[in-house]
Scaffold this active site. Structure first.
Site, mmCIF file in Angstrom:
data_model
loop_
_atom_site.group_PDB
_atom_site.id
_atom_site.type_symbol
_atom_site.label_atom_id
_atom_site.label_comp_id
_atom_site.label_asym_id
_atom_site.label_seq_id
_atom_site.Cartn_x
_atom_site.Cartn_y
_atom_site.Cartn_z
ATOM 1 N N TRP A 102 0.823 -1.206 0.000
ATOM 2 C CA TRP A 102 0.000 0.000 0.000
ATOM 3 C C TRP A 102 0.858 1.256 0.000
ATOM 4 C CZ3 TRP A 102 -3.939 -1.976 -1.859
ATOM 5 C CH2 TRP A 102 -4.410 -3.222 -1.440
ATOM 6 N N ASP A 169 -0.794 6.661 6.719
ATOM 7 C CA ASP A 169 -1.862 5.701 6.420
ATOM 8 C C ASP A 169 -1.949 4.744 7.606
ATOM 9 O OD1 ASP A 169 -3.510 3.682 5.530
ATOM 10 O OD2 ASP A 169 -2.403 3.286 3.676
ATOM 11 N N LYS A 193 -11.169 -2.181 8.918
ATOM 12 C CA LYS A 193 -10.316 -2.945 9.830
ATOM 13 C C LYS A 193 -10.800 -2.801 11.278
ATOM 14 C CE LYS A 193 -7.411 -3.312 6.289
ATOM 15 N NZ LYS A 193 -7.222 -4.528 5.496
#
Length: 356
Positions: A102, A169, A193
């Site tokens: 990511w 992030d 999440k």
């Protein structure tokens, strides 16, 4: 609990959140309307939006410190684009730490806007650790990092001290551990999440870092527009935001981030202890950088795979297979996963040792 859910995301949420959300699908707050059909402009949902934005800041310790919380759409991948649009100056530059898939995706998007410096990367070692010794260019418009890497099971334990604005992030470990969140100028995290179902992304941004790029920003990509419209520039994903509110209320009632951190540390200690003790398993991440959210591990001998898979599936465990780029197994232990579920996995690992 029907299953012990180790899925990396979308993932487990608290049972009481499922119950309240399911009731709201039938009848939201005795309105006679479903949360799925209620107007996002209704006073009932406006109250939800106001509460969830305030609660996110409260839990992070950022209330009254110049930050705004937004619930946007497009996933964390959209923020890969929105961040350089809003923060990288015309003819500017940004620095990125490359610690996984990511982070690499964020770097790719930033390159379309200007000079993008990769300060350090663990890619040559298949992202099995977090780089430590690197220098952030002092003239960077911002520094971007990824706090936790779901695929490779690594996590940043410390963050650099720098005068450059820090963007992070936190998709896979937001609200899971105590950090001085005021060290960050922008935090973003997909909901799926530790907050709610996929469909919304939390962005927490310090207003003072905005409006300095010198470029025209399309409204839908402009953080300032979303702040001015109170996170309702366009129709928000009502159900995802409402479920995120329920999850944050659950977390606050537990005692907040400091309380859930103790539970998360106990879960990680239990599982990593067994990985290190059991001669049939080995971890994939460097020990000092192991994630408390995502434990990645392998069998020492793949001939045991069929038997181990049978054991954990029979134990009611779901979502344990590792990402294809790492292989093996990945146990995602997000906030709502109880310690009892980790013990079930550990028992299956011990049983494999006994009978293999």
């Amino acid at each position: 609990m029907k299953k012990h859910n180790y899925s990396a995301g979308p993932c487990i949420l608290p049972q009481e959140v499922f119950q309240k959300a399911s009731q709201a699908v039938l009848d939201f707050n005795n309105t006679g309307l479903s949360i799925l059909e209620i107007s996002h402009r209704s006073k009932e949902f406006v109250a939800v939006m106001e509460e969830v934005r305030a609660l996110a800041l409260e839990l992070l310790g950022l209330q009254g410190k110049g930050y705004q919380a937004l619930f946007l759409q497009g996933g964390a991948s959209m923020e890969f684009l929105r961040i350089p649009y809003n923060l990288m100056k015309v003819n500017g530059k940004a620095s990125y730490l490359d610690t996984g898939t990511w982070a690499s995706g964020a770097i790719k998007e930033a390159k379309a806007f200007g000079e993008t410096i990769v300060t350090a990367s663990s890619k040559p070692e298949n992202y099995n650790h977090i780089p430590k010794d690197y220098t952030i260019a002092a003239d960077s418009d911002y520094f971007h990092c990824t706090s936790n890497n779901t695929i490779f099971g690594t996590q940043m334990k410390t963050f650099p001290e720098t005068s450059v604005p820090v963007v992070c992030d936190m998709s896979s470990d937001i609200f899971s551990r105590t950090i001085d969140f005021s060290k960050f100028d922008l935090i973003y995290a997909g909901a799926q999440k530790n907050m709610g179902p996929a469909g919304t992304t939390l962005v927490v941004v310090k207003e003072s870092i905005l409006n300095h790029t010198g470029r025209a920003i399309p409204n839908i990509l402009n953080y300032q527009q979303h702040i001015d419209k109170e996170s309702m520039y366009n129709t928000p994903p009502v159900f995802s935001i409402y479920t995120s509110l329920l999850t944050l209320q659950w977390l606050k009632n537990l005692g907040g981030i400091s309380a859930i951190e103790k539970v998360n540390e106990a879960k990680a200690a239990l599982l990593y202890g067994e990985i290190d003790r059991n001669p049939l398993f080995k971890g994939t991440a460097v020990t000092e950088d192991r994630s408390i959210m995502n434990a990645t591990f392998l069998l020492e001998n793949d001939t045991h795979k069929e038997l181990f898979d049978k054991l954990w599936k029979e134990a009611g465990i779901s979502g344990l297979n590792g990402h294809r780029s790492v292989g093996g197994y990945r146990a995602s232990m997000y906030n709502a996963l109880p310690l009892e579920s980790v013990q079930v996995l550990v028992d299956a690992m011990k049983e494999l040792e006994r009978i293999a």
